[in-house]
Design a protein around this motif. Sequence first.
Motif, PDB file in Angstrom:
ATOM      1  N   GLU A 293     -11.736  -8.755  -2.471  1.00 15.95           N
ATOM      2  CA  GLU A 293     -10.327  -9.057  -2.288  1.00 15.95           C
ATOM      3  C   GLU A 293      -9.583  -7.734  -2.135  1.00 15.95           C
ATOM      4  O   GLU A 293     -10.101  -6.665  -2.457  1.00 15.95           O
ATOM      5  CB  GLU A 293      -9.808  -9.876  -3.475  1.00 15.95           C
ATOM      6  N   CYS A 294      -8.381  -7.844  -1.657  1.00 17.20           N
ATOM      7  CA  CYS A 294      -7.514  -6.739  -1.207  1.00 17.20           C
ATOM      8  C   CYS A 294      -7.828  -5.356  -1.782  1.00 17.20           C
ATOM      9  O   CYS A 294      -7.771  -5.124  -2.973  1.00 17.20           O
ATOM     10  CB  CYS A 294      -6.068  -7.080  -1.517  1.00 17.20           C
ATOM     11  N   LEU A 295      -8.129  -4.420  -0.880  1.00 18.29           N
ATOM     12  CA  LEU A 295      -8.412  -3.042  -1.290  1.00 18.29           C
ATOM     13  C   LEU A 295      -7.148  -2.189  -1.309  1.00 18.29           C
ATOM     14  O   LEU A 295      -7.187  -1.040  -1.720  1.00 18.29           O
ATOM     15  CB  LEU A 295      -9.444  -2.413  -0.346  1.00 18.29           C
ATOM     16  N   GLY A 296      -6.041  -2.739  -0.836  1.00 21.19           N
ATOM     17  CA  GLY A 296      -4.788  -1.992  -0.912  1.00 21.19           C
ATOM     18  C   GLY A 296      -4.594  -1.005   0.215  1.00 21.19           C
ATOM     19  O   GLY A 296      -4.047   0.072   0.011  1.00 21.19           O
ATOM     20  N   ALA A 297      -5.064  -1.348   1.393  1.00 20.88           N
ATOM     21  CA  ALA A 297      -4.809  -0.509   2.569  1.00 20.88           C
ATOM     22  C   ALA A 297      -4.475  -1.431   3.730  1.00 20.88           C
ATOM     23  O   ALA A 297      -4.947  -1.272   4.856  1.00 20.88           O
ATOM     24  CB  ALA A 297      -6.020   0.351   2.882  1.00 20.88           C
ATOM     25  N   CYS A 298      -3.619  -2.411   3.443  1.00 19.37           N
ATOM     26  CA  CYS A 298      -3.400  -3.545   4.332  1.00 19.37           C
ATOM     27  C   CYS A 298      -2.886  -3.154   5.722  1.00 19.37           C
ATOM     28  O   CYS A 298      -3.074  -3.883   6.682  1.00 19.37           O
ATOM     29  CB  CYS A 298      -2.417  -4.518   3.689  1.00 19.37           C
ATOM     30  N   GLY A 299      -2.215  -2.007   5.798  1.00 21.94           N
ATOM     31  CA  GLY A 299      -1.666  -1.605   7.089  1.00 21.94           C
ATOM     32  C   GLY A 299      -2.715  -1.031   8.015  1.00 21.94           C
ATOM     33  O   GLY A 299      -2.439  -0.782   9.189  1.00 21.94           O
TER      34      GLY A 299
ATOM     35  N   GLU B 246     -18.076  -9.062   0.181  1.00 21.63           N
ATOM     36  CA  GLU B 246     -16.662  -9.214   0.553  1.00 21.63           C
ATOM     37  C   GLU B 246     -15.854  -8.950  -0.705  1.00 21.63           C
ATOM     38  O   GLU B 246     -16.248  -9.370  -1.789  1.00 21.63           O
ATOM     39  CB  GLU B 246     -16.379 -10.664   0.961  1.00 21.63           C
TER      40      GLU B 246
ATOM     41  N   MET C 256     -14.935  -0.065   1.778  1.00 23.53           N
ATOM     42  CA  MET C 256     -15.419   1.006   0.901  1.00 23.53           C
ATOM     43  C   MET C 256     -16.917   1.106   1.039  1.00 23.53           C
ATOM     44  O   MET C 256     -17.624   0.090   0.932  1.00 23.53           O
ATOM     45  CB  MET C 256     -15.076   0.728  -0.560  1.00 23.53           C
TER      46      MET C 256
ATOM     47  N   GLN D 285      -5.027 -18.789   6.390  1.00 23.79           N
ATOM     48  CA  GLN D 285      -4.566 -17.591   5.682  1.00 23.79           C
ATOM     49  C   GLN D 285      -4.032 -17.924   4.293  1.00 23.79           C
ATOM     50  O   GLN D 285      -4.218 -17.152   3.348  1.00 23.79           O
ATOM     51  CB  GLN D 285      -3.513 -16.851   6.520  1.00 23.79           C
TER      52      GLN D 285
ATOM     53  N   ARG E  43      -5.880   1.974  -9.784  1.00 17.38           N
ATOM     54  CA  ARG E  43      -6.956   1.005  -9.530  1.00 17.38           C
ATOM     55  C   ARG E  43      -8.234   1.737  -9.130  1.00 17.38           C
ATOM     56  O   ARG E  43      -8.206   2.777  -8.455  1.00 17.38           O
ATOM     57  CB  ARG E  43      -6.544  -0.030  -8.482  1.00 17.38           C
TER      58      ARG E  43
ATOM     59  N   PHE F 157       0.836  -1.213   0.000  1.00 21.64           N
ATOM     60  CA  PHE F 157       0.000   0.000   0.000  1.00 21.64           C
ATOM     61  C   PHE F 157       0.863   1.252   0.000  1.00 21.64           C
ATOM     62  O   PHE F 157       0.554   2.251   0.613  1.00 21.64           O
ATOM     63  CB  PHE F 157      -0.961   0.002   1.188  1.00 21.64           C
TER      64      PHE F 157
ATOM     65  N   ASN G 207      -7.686  -9.911   6.964  1.00 25.73           N
ATOM     66  CA  ASN G 207      -8.220 -11.113   7.586  1.00 25.73           C
ATOM     67  C   ASN G 207      -7.502 -11.440   8.893  1.00 25.73           C
ATOM     68  O   ASN G 207      -8.124 -11.801   9.898  1.00 25.73           O
ATOM     69  CB  ASN G 207      -8.102 -12.281   6.601  1.00 25.73           C
TER      70      ASN G 207
ATOM     71  N   PRO H 118       1.904  -0.934  12.110  1.00 29.87           N
ATOM     72  CA  PRO H 118       1.949  -1.155  10.661  1.00 29.87           C
ATOM     73  C   PRO H 118       2.093   0.181   9.934  1.00 29.87           C
ATOM     74  O   PRO H 118       1.884   1.236  10.527  1.00 29.87           O
ATOM     75  CB  PRO H 118       0.593  -1.797  10.366  1.00 29.87           C
TER      76      PRO H 118
ATOM     77  N   THR I 107     -11.430  -8.811   2.821  1.00 27.48           N
ATOM     78  CA  THR I 107     -11.206  -9.968   3.698  1.00 27.48           C
ATOM     79  C   THR I 107      -9.976 -10.765   3.270  1.00 27.48           C
ATOM     80  O   THR I 107      -9.819 -11.926   3.634  1.00 27.48           O
ATOM     81  CB  THR I 107     -12.433 -10.901   3.714  1.00 27.48           C
ATOM     82  N   THR I 108      -9.133 -10.161   2.466  1.00 33.43           N
ATOM     83  CA  THR I 108      -7.909 -10.849   2.066  1.00 33.43           C
ATOM     84  C   THR I 108      -6.944 -10.892   3.261  1.00 33.43           C
ATOM     85  O   THR I 108      -7.105 -10.132   4.225  1.00 33.43           O
ATOM     86  CB  THR I 108      -7.290 -10.150   0.847  1.00 33.43           C
ATOM     87  N   THR I 109      -5.967 -11.763   3.161  1.00 33.43           N
ATOM     88  CA  THR I 109      -5.089 -12.105   4.278  1.00 33.43           C
ATOM     89  C   THR I 109      -4.718 -10.971   5.252  1.00 33.43           C
ATOM     90  O   THR I 109      -4.977 -11.101   6.448  1.00 33.43           O
ATOM     91  CB  THR I 109      -3.842 -12.825   3.737  1.00 33.43           C
ATOM     92  N   PRO I 110      -4.147  -9.859   4.760  1.00 40.37           N
ATOM     93  CA  PRO I 110      -3.734  -8.847   5.754  1.00 40.37           C
ATOM     94  C   PRO I 110      -4.892  -8.352   6.624  1.00 40.37           C
ATOM     95  O   PRO I 110      -4.755  -8.288   7.856  1.00 40.37           O
ATOM     96  CB  PRO I 110      -3.153  -7.732   4.877  1.00 40.37           C
TER      97      PRO I 110
ATOM     98  N   ARG J 163      -6.949 -18.188   2.177  1.00 37.71           N
ATOM     99  CA  ARG J 163      -7.453 -16.855   1.788  1.00 37.71           C
ATOM    100  C   ARG J 163      -6.642 -16.296   0.619  1.00 37.71           C
ATOM    101  O   ARG J 163      -7.186 -15.672  -0.282  1.00 37.71           O
ATOM    102  CB  ARG J 163      -7.378 -15.876   2.961  1.00 37.71           C
TER     103      ARG J 163
ATOM    104  N   CYS K 147       2.281  -4.866   7.283  1.00 38.17           N
ATOM    105  CA  CYS K 147       0.925  -5.069   7.788  1.00 38.17           C
ATOM    106  C   CYS K 147       0.855  -6.406   8.521  1.00 38.17           C
ATOM    107  O   CYS K 147       1.827  -7.147   8.565  1.00 38.17           O
ATOM    108  CB  CYS K 147      -0.081  -5.043   6.643  1.00 38.17           C
TER     109      CYS K 147
END
Lengths: 435, 528, 164
Positions: C130-136, C128, C142, A340, A132, A98, C95, A260, C90-93, A343, A254
């Motif tokens: 997949e990754c939105l790109g704000a994992c931290g 749900e 959204m 995980q 994106r 990110f 999750n 993080p 709900t992707t790994t980070p 996932r 993260c």
Amino acid sequence: MGYPHEPHPKETLILSKHFGDAGARSYDGWVKCGGYQALKRALAMDPADVIEIVKESGLRGRGGAGFPTGLKWSFMPKERRKPHYLCCNADESEPGTFKDREIMRWTPHALIEGCAIAQHAIQAEVCYIYIRGEFTEPIAIMQAALDEAYREGVLGGNAMGTNRRIDMYIHRGAGAYICGEETALMNSIEGRRGNPRIRPPFPAQQGVFGMPTTINNVETLVSVLPVLNEGAEWYKDLSLGNPKSTGTKLFSVCGHVRKPGNYEVTMGFPLGELVNDLCGGMRDGRTLKACIPGGSSVPILNREETEACLLDYEGCVEQGTMLGSGGVIVFDDSADMVYQIMRLARFYAHESCAQCTQCREGTAWTVRILERILRGEGEMKDLDLLLDLSEQMTGKTICVLSDSCAAPIVSGIKKFRDEFEAYITGAKQPVAALT
Amino acid sequence: MTERQDVVTLTIDGVEVSAPKGMTVLEAAKRAGVVIPHYCYHPGLPVAGVCRMCLVHVENTPKLQIACAIPVADGMVVNPYHDEAVEARRGVLEFLLINHPLDCPICDQAGECELQNYVFREGRARTRYSPTYAKRFNPVEDFGGDILYVPNRCILCTRCVQFMEHVADDPVLNVSDRGDRAFIGIHPGEQLEHAWSGNVVDLCPVGSLISKDFLHKARAWELDKAPGVCTGCSQGCNVVLETLHNTVVRLRPRTNLEVNRFFMCDHGRLDYRWLNRGDRIEAPLVRQDGDLAAVDWHHALERAADIVKGSGGPIVVLASARASNEALFLATRVAGERFVGAFRVERVDGEEPLPGVPNLALRSERAPNVRGATELGYTETFDAAVTALADAAAVIVVDEPLDTVSNAALAKVPSVIYMGTTLPEPARVAQVVLPITNVAEEDGTFVNRDGRVQRYLQAKTGPGMARPAWWVLGELLVELGRGEPLATAGEAFEMLAGAVRAFDGISYDGLGYLGAVLGTAAKAEATA
Amino acid sequence: MKATGAYEPIFAGERRKRLDDVFTCYPTKRAALLPALWIVQQTHGWISDEAMTEVGQVLGVTAAYVKGVVTFYTMYHQHPVGRHFIQVCTTTPCNLCGAEGVVEAILEHTGCGDLGATSADGRFTVIEVECLGACGFPTAVMVDDDFIEGVTVDGVPELLGRYP
């Protein structure tokens, strides 16, 4: 928590120096920060000389593959017989990553400047910044900055007063991870499904709209600024590990760490130090179990490997993984690795473009096997099957999406086999949500 | 002649082959006698490179390569049967089968299915896909035209999408959705209405796109096949006639790069039922005591010869542009000096081109042998000829259906010899009726609009005593004392080629399966 | 935009002008497809078959082509959705940090019940992603065009309250 964090003394703030400073967002603010000096320098130079400096700096692509940036630019035709294009890859979608989002949010003019320099180097009048679709805020900020840059004469028909044309447009994605793959990105700009293309032809020969094209990641392009401002030698000296990895890199951290966020460190910085020191280590009572250092597509490291890993292209390879995009996902001892990894597999199955057989069917099958194991219905031979499918999904397709699905599976089973076996033998309770 | 530097030499499966630069390894492999398994690749389509079935091992290359996309190079060593390549293809086949319904017993494609064939050749004996996993399911969809889509059998090779987009230039098919949810889609407002869309059924390597017309009609292995030429228009597309129990059940294109490449139009494809008509004349008939009575061939030919010999004045030959060159030629011989020949051809407005192939269209002239008839002295003056029949001494009808001819028009002529497959009303005034075979029941040649002479071969047997028109006319010449018996269509053609200048230098055997162009010999002479 | 009465073209007036501006950014009309679809979705909230036909006509491609593209990109809605469209990563980070709990809480508080379903009052649709790109900053959510970081189970009611 939240962003931005206070800079840590061990960070080397070059790209992220102005993160958190809303003043740097505007054209005036950026100029006050020393902005657009690098572009001025570049425009006064011969394109070939710009490429040479970038080559000398040792700068390598920050999007994942680590290809030398100057070399990539040099693949473009020297003479501009037809339109050349630059595509800026801001389709940041790799789980764990990110950083590009923060670059666009805080220093949009840095990206515009980096793009313009690259455009000059490869003689491209037009640049598409492919962002994106979910990045609504960065899109709005970038658009505002572009409008400003046109108003201020940075862009347009008389860019920076040089009587040369530099145009830049935002192309908004619409929800497809694979568009971060450079040929898929070009298809998406052309108004097509984001299917990766077979190579050859390579983009430098036949890219977007069939024209010579270079695709660079956001972070790569903004890294060109210090190279031009401070010089190739200076940039090359920013290296703690292998001299083939130079400069600073943003690492998005993260998962299970206290703090993080994005950390900018010099290439070769120890991963263990980043996680345990800069990010404050694990939460109370927890210990580090695993780490994915380069975004979800690279092999998982166990604790020992994490602590031994140096964060540069070669250091990661030494530990059997890759630097990738610098998305560091940290797992503490509470993490269910099997779940995980499932996932992650789901992510890839969801994002597969459907072209290549191995990827289309293999990612989905992988998910089914993992779900079955998590339901407590798995068999020991399922693990061998997963490894065999992963083998079939590696190195056989147009792009590396299915390889990326296989990487965490193979490393996960190798390093955390006991967790898989616990579900199979019944030592661990099935995951209720999946039954 | 190809320049030496434009040719490279490489080794494929241990066989050294030469191939022109730019050729793909997959095509070059055919020269070495190796068919590298493939799905998305088709020589008539752009390279998609998606099925990953044609993975081969290339020496000194780190990864397996897709043979459909890599060009040949000098000294290249390709091993399609390297362990890694075989394992990779086995993997692809396994992946393709996990969601496949395995409904071969009720699938039209069974027996000619590339999925069956390659699994048979290289697939795993047993699946490793757990029977507890649900298979992907989508209902059968009507794509319009003659085409049904069975998505469960689809392997997403995208040949159909490529064809409609790049060859038919009518992209009404798409790949919808992504990942393992993907399928071939169509928009509700659009259909496969293009005149050439039926080709997607041939292109589909599995039983996913199937013909409604052929649905559940036959098992592929029960079909007998014969090379033919489409009679739908003057393009002369090369076809295969497929028969089941002596009935034509399907026409499919036969590759001829000079004429139709790999394709044929739907009009021609579906225009075969007339070949199976049941209301056929099965015996020669002669007029006795006012009625037509069945007789043997000898008796009928005698009566026909008497008519030709006994009449003075023009002998009008009303011919069909669907009749073979051999029949048309021999009819001119029978009429001799007194020959007046006319034919009729259905003409419609406009052509239906296939944009991706130059000079290929469903032509407005809807008969296969207009050019042949013209070269042999017939004119497209049918209506005038019919009006002028009062002046004719005799009429010989050769396969002309007489749809536009009134009963009265023929009745004016003193003598009528009717050669046909069925007996339409106006033909009932004939003195002699000679039953002939249709195009599926005989060998012969046509000349297409571009002057290409093409052979067609017998695909089924004719009814009763019906004989090819060339045989009937040949026997009539014998009866008239003007010829030797002809044993084959080839002998009839050689007689024609020896007599008609335009056919100079063309031999029946030399025609092969792809034909030869009229005037080639004359041109060669001129340049010599 | 259920098919009641005649279809009203989307690319007229101001929207047509916007699209014409988009055309100037690309050497081909086809390249304006993604932007055109965004305009459709911003106008109607989703992209109907009729709209795909119109987009195809405007860009000179078939409706089937448009549909192939629409179905590739997950952000384009092929069906009407609730007034507020909620996407939960709900992707790994995310999750790892409790995203599935956030999904449950959102489903419960919106009354949607199931993922993909629209609440009875038409207010929310929840999926749900997949990754939105704000994992931290988990959990990333959204709501419509708003990108929200750090959503926790406890914060859900307040978050939803902002979207009447």
